[in-house]
Enzyme design. Sequence first.
Site, PDB file in Angstrom:
ATOM      1  CG  HIS A 114      -1.927   1.049   1.246  1.00 51.86           C
ATOM      2  ND1 HIS A 114      -3.024   1.016   0.432  1.00 51.86           N
ATOM      3  CD2 HIS A 114      -2.025   2.197   1.956  1.00 51.86           C
ATOM      4  CE1 HIS A 114      -3.761   2.086   0.647  1.00 51.86           C
ATOM      5  NE2 HIS A 114      -3.177   2.824   1.565  1.00 51.86           N
ATOM      6  CG  ASP A 121      -1.176   6.146   2.162  1.00 47.69           C
ATOM      7  OD1 ASP A 121      -2.227   5.659   1.729  1.00 47.69           O
ATOM      8  OD2 ASP A 121      -0.793   6.000   3.340  1.00 47.69           O
ATOM      9  CG  ASP A 125      -5.868   3.294   4.336  1.00 46.63           C
ATOM     10  OD1 ASP A 125      -6.395   3.106   5.449  1.00 46.63           O
ATOM     11  OD2 ASP A 125      -4.950   4.106   4.157  1.00 46.63           O
ATOM     12  CG  HIS A 175      -7.012   6.738   0.804  1.00 50.80           C
ATOM     13  ND1 HIS A 175      -6.743   5.773  -0.131  1.00 50.80           N
ATOM     14  CD2 HIS A 175      -6.115   6.551   1.791  1.00 50.80           C
ATOM     15  CE1 HIS A 175      -5.723   5.038   0.263  1.00 50.80           C
ATOM     16  NE2 HIS A 175      -5.324   5.501   1.438  1.00 50.80           N
TER      17      HIS A 175
END
Length: 1013
Positions: free
Chosen positions: A262, A264, A374, A579
Amino acid sequence: MHDERTRIEERVQRAHDQRIKPAIYAATVPLEVEAWQAPGEPVSFEEASAARYEPFAMNTPWGPPWGTTWFRMRGQVPAEWAGRRVETVIDLGFVGDWPGNQAEALVHLVDGRPLKAVNPLNQYVPVANPAVGGEQIDYLVEAASNPDILKDNFSRTTPMGDKLTAGSAPLYTFQRADLAILDEEVFHLDLDLQVLRGLMAHLPDHEPRRHEILHALDRAMDALDLDDVSGSAAAVREVLAPVLARPAHASAHTVSGVGHAHIDSAWLWPIRETKRKTSRTFSNVTALADEYEDFIFACSQAQQYEWVRDNYPHVWARIQESVKKGQWAPVGGMWVEADGNLPGGEAMARQLIHGKRFFIEHFGIETKGVWLPDSFGYTAAYPQLAKLAGNEWFLTQKISWNQTNKFPHHTFWWEGIDGTRIYTHFPPVDTYNARFSGEEMDRAVRNYSEKGGGTRSLAPFGWGDGGGGPTREIMERARRLADLEGSPKVVIEHPDDFFAQARAEYPDAPVWVGELYLELHRATYTSQARTKQGNRRSEHKLREAELWATTAALHAPGYAYPYEKLDRLWKTVLLHQFHDILPGSSIAWVHREAEAEYARVAEELEALTAEAVAALGAGSTRVFNTSPYDRSEVVRTSAGTPAFAEVPANGSAPLTDARPAQPVTVSGRVLDNGLVRVTVAEDGTLESVLDLRAGREVLASAGNLLRLHTDLPNYWDAWDIDSHYRNRYTDLLEASAIEVVSEDPLEGAIRVTRSFGKGSKITQTISVRADSPRIDFATEIDWHEAEKILKAAFPVDVRAAHSSAEIQFGHVQRPTHTNTTWESARFEVSGHRWVHIAEPGYGVAVLNDSTYGHDVSRTVREDGGTTTTVRLSLVRAPRIPDPEADQGKHRFTYSLLPGASIDETVAEGYSLNLPLRVADAAGAPEPVVSVDGQGVTVEAVKLADDASGDVVVRLYESGGGRAQGVLRTGFPLAGAQVTDLLERPLEDAAVEDGGVRVSLRPFQVLTLRLRRG
């Protein structure tokens, strides 16, 4: 038998930690290291390779915050190491064990090819296996000295979130750069012990298997020669082999593991750093794929692939090869892993369109699922949009963070507002960064809610949030857990395969209807208000530019539709819906750049729209209406004076001298237009709003009451608003000035000014326009508060059982009572352009042009009447991770709409967010499309992405009921097709009498491709 568990466990722990782990590398020799500090922002490999390097010693501080230091490392494999497995081991001075929020580095060969990245849990770079004595090592290492923003665990503010405030003192002390022999027998012994110790620790005391492992570990320690760990490792492993060979029970749960990292796209680092993170992580992943043929890696976010393609061609080529081998699985089908609540309907569609199309074009792969672990809650519009984009499944994780209620399912059918269902999984391992620890495997089985119905769950494994990805240690643990007694069975497989098997064995999974509301992170609807405003304005300006560009392409000879520019601008807006950007939960640097980017987007879109309008010709002043509804309203001319205009939906009309039937009058603090009479109280609140059409008072008490709350959540400042914020507040009831600022018959306005708090000031212009019941509150705030939230309340004399809030392509209803913990937990909720409350026969709406957070509550008065209060969250003041969040000036408008139905509310929501445009234009082309019929709302008008010249129209049913109508075109229509979101044909649409007949179920989204005659 005596109970010696404590003695044995402590014995194993010490031997493992203090003897075996240090012996994994059998011998080391230091590399020769030189360094060059890059000035300013990161530089290219070519510039770094030509730089002048200076000698660099170990234990030397290096790396200012957000800096880049290039290290040159040279060495030679000793002759006596021939035949051994040799690696380079680099420790930049890592802190903690999270790869993504500190120093990281990418190791290159001198010809510029990236080899692999190093981080605290992945410090090695392969050299040779087997090695050849005398082999030369020559690396250029790009090291990023990113600050540890979480160093104080969100307990203190930090200036490190922006290079403008972070200072220049070195952050790290270089520890190690060695050539080393990897002792493979000790390496595997370490993994054997990790797996067995983790499994044993989470087996119940009464399980024989726990004691079997315990005593096997004791015997294994007897076989360990503390003076010769390497020489005795094989014997120790032989003792452990029988307990590692015991197969899992036939009924054991199956964990489908898929590698994941993951990343970001921005969070505690800026976008520019994410571009480098992708190269590091993807280099590691492709290197791991070369080492483990059974490895499969799932990777989402087309934007990140594009960054690698454009900036790291060698890594891009390795990704393409891994995809061909089936070891790399593009998933998710979105441009980025966007926020799950805040993007508008068309933007959410474009996330899926651009993401899926990227993977089809570059890999020949159509992704089958939405991968969104997420985000901070998930809109009930997702099932329909996901299916319309060709998806079969949906994966989420974050709902496990709920504060109050445990979500009841792990595998389920998720039903959206229109009735569409999609097969959804929610991994019971409760993380998208799994490592196959004993704790995680135990949790996956204990948590799994579908026991008796299903037998399998998914576990994305690898270090994440800031990247890092899977490691060889995680892969080794997975191999040992493939079939091991006492543990779930682990199989590495593609997410598509997992979902196919899960659905086959559990087709009648339970159904969850409506939004997936996260009972946490509710403040993300409000934090960083300027970022949210930039998104809202960008979405509507994109709609405007596409509509008028389409109009010009159809009617203006020589005009070229700006495909490339619109594509690029859409992708910029989609990126910033990530997000941790749009929710306002990133560092200052991220939001500073986002605001600047939104300003550039707005400027370019304004230019595109002006160019399209100008292409229609000059000659007279016309008014352009981008809204999907006809409008008769006051508009501001180029001179700034109000005028009245009647303009068709998606069309234009000349600016005339037409006057409304009822002018606005201003008397003292009273505004009256014959539809509503608004009285401003001496304290600046609304004393009365009289709906003259219905003959009823709208307010139950003071309206537009501004309330300043103390807002210190328990944790996660930018993310959270906890329910206790309601307990301490100050009502802003002192107005420093109340003055009439307009007495024009078309628009009356009263301005109220207040000063409060730590030097903050709010100025609101309350206006009523002719022929409209809408009351606008044009608001300017100079905000200087800390740990506060400002809300605007409208207590309405309506007994509403529920509120309706706009979401993408429709709205959701939420109860106004708190009978259950599920309802009580929704004390702050999200909505888009409006919130509506009603009792039979009468409704009231609160509209906005840029905010998303609100709350709705209900109470019964002493007179027996009911007050339903809608409160908008206007601005917050969190201090972590951005200590200056929301400080400074804000401008926005919200509105009260008395006597409104849902249909009227939808129309006014568009009107507020799409102001009429006044421009010089000669032509009077028919609107590209218009609709005969109620409830059919046009959301987008554009030319087809394939440059065929076809017109694409996206429309939806907006009221929550069935709708029928005929779509008329302002151009000769030769044919029409219903398509999916990617504009691929599904079926022919019926063309009747020059139009397309449409019949929609509640909230149905329909995309039509119109062929021009």
